[in-house]
Design an enzyme around this catalytic site. Sequence first.
Site: not given
Ligand code: ZN
Length: 176
Positions: A52, A57, A99-100, A141-142, A145
Amino acid sequence: MTEKAANDLMRITKYGEEVLATRAREVETIDGALRNMVERMRLTMYRANGIGLAAPQVDESIRLFVVDLTLGEDADAFHAFVNPVILEAEGADTDEEGCLSVPGINLGVERHTRLLLRAVDLEGKEFEREYRDFEARVLQHEIDHLDGHVILDRVSPLKRRLAKREIRRLQQNGSW
Ligand code: ZN
């Protein structure tokens, strides 16, 4: 993948950058520019081995994210969500998340196990769908963000302190 697109990967923002702590604004127009950005996000997500990726991000403070739980194995599994709204949420379960934007850190995060979500697709069509378990977790989670939250905001103060200490260690040894 065209050559231009391949050279067009986006930089992934990291914890500590303001855009990740900012509530993103609604997308007003779904046009070619937005679809082009989604394509770049798709490639950036696959390159980073993510399932995701939310617009903040890639330093774009708008309410948009992409997901593909198959890491690109199944072309039908790629989805973009524009202006998502959680209509219903229930159940609770805690599991590890990465998480990236917080590389090298995994934290147990409590999430709802069932969601009813409304969003708009890349054709501008509104849809409503129910999601459960792992898929529901990834979507929460997304959406976090888009609201300026990362996994560190979802754990106890003690765990947050430990995670921040680990991030400092990763930054010092150059692996952040
Ligand atoms: Zn994330």
